[in-house]
Scaffold this active site. Sequence first.
Site, mmCIF file in Angstrom:
data_model
loop_
_atom_site.group_PDB
_atom_site.id
_atom_site.type_symbol
_atom_site.label_atom_id
_atom_site.label_comp_id
_atom_site.label_asym_id
_atom_site.label_seq_id
_atom_site.Cartn_x
_atom_site.Cartn_y
_atom_site.Cartn_z
ATOM 1 N N GLU A 295 39.869 41.498 45.862
ATOM 2 C CA GLU A 295 40.325 40.409 45.256
ATOM 3 C C GLU A 295 41.297 39.689 46.184
ATOM 4 O O GLU A 295 41.488 38.670 46.501
ATOM 5 C CB GLU A 295 40.956 40.432 43.909
ATOM 6 C CG GLU A 295 40.683 39.424 42.995
ATOM 7 C CD GLU A 295 41.052 39.468 41.644
ATOM 8 O OE1 GLU A 295 40.968 40.732 41.278
ATOM 9 O OE2 GLU A 295 41.602 38.548 40.821
ATOM 10 N N HIS A 324 27.632 64.565 47.267
ATOM 11 C CA HIS A 324 26.190 64.796 47.009
ATOM 12 C C HIS A 324 25.777 63.570 46.444
ATOM 13 O O HIS A 324 24.860 63.339 45.431
ATOM 14 C CB HIS A 324 26.151 65.908 45.690
ATOM 15 C CG HIS A 324 26.715 67.130 46.482
ATOM 16 N ND1 HIS A 324 25.834 68.137 46.786
ATOM 17 C CD2 HIS A 324 27.863 67.716 46.446
ATOM 18 C CE1 HIS A 324 26.490 69.306 47.219
ATOM 19 N NE2 HIS A 324 27.789 69.091 47.281
ATOM 20 N N LYS A 438 35.026 31.413 35.099
ATOM 21 C CA LYS A 438 35.913 31.072 34.025
ATOM 22 C C LYS A 438 35.588 29.578 33.342
ATOM 23 O O LYS A 438 35.394 29.688 32.228
ATOM 24 C CB LYS A 438 37.434 31.048 34.437
ATOM 25 C CG LYS A 438 37.927 32.439 34.725
ATOM 26 C CD LYS A 438 39.580 32.126 34.751
ATOM 27 C CE LYS A 438 40.075 33.472 35.610
ATOM 28 N NZ LYS A 438 41.336 33.369 35.846
HETATM 29 O O1 PA5 Z 1 44.876 40.221 40.437
HETATM 30 C C1 PA5 Z 1 44.878 39.357 39.464
HETATM 31 O O2 PA5 Z 1 45.723 38.366 39.416
HETATM 32 C C2 PA5 Z 1 43.914 39.362 38.490
HETATM 33 O O3 PA5 Z 1 43.258 40.446 38.518
HETATM 34 C C3 PA5 Z 1 44.563 39.435 37.045
HETATM 35 O O4 PA5 Z 1 45.710 40.578 36.941
HETATM 36 C C4 PA5 Z 1 43.590 39.359 36.059
HETATM 37 O O5 PA5 Z 1 42.790 38.293 35.822
HETATM 38 C C5 PA5 Z 1 44.448 39.442 34.662
HETATM 39 O O6 PA5 Z 1 45.263 38.248 34.397
HETATM 40 P P1 PA5 Z 1 46.469 38.085 33.650
HETATM 41 O O7 PA5 Z 1 47.458 39.331 33.676
HETATM 42 O O8 PA5 Z 1 46.881 36.992 33.710
HETATM 43 O O9 PA5 Z 1 45.628 38.477 32.038
#
Ligand code: PA5
Length: 464
Positions: A295, A324, A438
């Site tokens: 990410e 394996h 989203k």
């Molecule tokens: O790294 C990130 O920003 C995302 O993976 C968030 O942790 C995830 O979308 C959850 O977001 P939030 O903590 O606002 O619910």
Amino acid sequence: MIKLQYGRMLEDGLDGGLDGERGISRARLADLARRFAGVQGEVRTRRAEGGYGFYELVDQPHAVKEIRAFAEGMGQAHDHVLVLGIGGSALGTKAILNALRPPGWNELDDEGREFFPRLTVLENIDPVSVAAALRRIDPRRVLVNVISKSGGTAETMAQYLVVRQWLEAQLGDAASRHIVFTTDPARGALREVAARDGIATLDVPPAVGGRFSVLSPVGLLPAALVGVDIVALLEGAKRAVRRAESDDLLKNPAALHAALLWAADTWHGARIHVVMPYSDRLREFAEWYRQLWAESLGKRLDRRGELINAGPTPVAAIGATDQHSQVQLFMEGPYDKAITFIDVGEPEEDVPIPERPDLPADLAYLPGHTLGDLLRAEREATSAALARMGRMSMTLRLPRLTAATFGELLMHFQIATGYAGVWYNVDPFDQPGVELGKRLTFAALGRPGFSGERLAPPPAGDET
Ligand code: PA5
């Protein structure tokens, strides 16, 4: 202190490194070291401007005090902690529980858990697993920690609504005393609910992004609740921060790790970055790494706004199990991978392989060794075999797996990700690529303001 052994990323020849044909040359390593001055300078500038906020988590005495007080007070009154969260709000907690509490924590009796509560992280919204978890847990004995930095993530909010109703059905108005929110100090729907219903809250520091938040109250509260030494965790993390102050690339393990992976990708086509701990207790850590690397570094635009569609693909593997499963591909598939092995040193418990009078001759080499010996030998052998096949790898060595070394490991990877953002010239702290999905989800569920988004079904007919 953890050590990074990187000789097998270099082309030096078999004894020192790879097979002598592939890998990063010493000249290029020197080039990376020269260019590191610019990378370090950029990280320092961005830190001074308030970016890279996760570095500052090693020094948060107020939050630590608050978390410990909470864990010793309200936490002690419950025998199950139910965490609601997803992505960066869930993966770090799972990694800590897996690494620092005995295996099978939730199956242990009270004594086995030293009277600390069980811990379940709901994470997904698969109705089958959510329903099963709620059947297993006694609402009268649960503390629900809803974790969402934004306070509005659809999956977490849906989990919260389901769980709150489940609590209220059993406990009525007392339900809110079984809930604690970990969220932004000022913004978001959770903050609003907390103020209205008098729900306890802990703050996620605004300068710390979700996947960099494991060492904030996001990961520290659940950790403290199950008896993890959070002070030691942060002490270890501090060591990683201290080592990252070095301007000498070869003395800055997180920076070197990032630089070598970037070079392996950019100069040698190793676009797949495998993390392979030889420890079941780092299985969830490998999942946490996967999100952090993916990410943070997978981006369409660079920092100047130009189209690059960049980003290495992280892969999680576990030794010896995946010898394996995936190692055949690592050995003989395309030269597109760089592997980071993780060695956790002496296991805190070892199991001797017993002798037997009726042992077939083929198995006679096993008794006299322990399972730990076998695991160690397999890791060394796999790394050496990969080198002989011209495959790049590094090994991160922990002297032992403790709260301090695990904290150091978490921070090492977060710092490495921050450096990698500079090498790849992307913003490691945003995630614009998840926004469209989203919006389409909101449109599908009829959320006001999103009706303009059309969720086209896949073309009819192309199905068999
Ligand atoms: O790294 C990130 O920003 C995302 O993976 C968030 O942790 C995830 O979308 C959850 O977001 P939030 O903590 O606002 O619910």
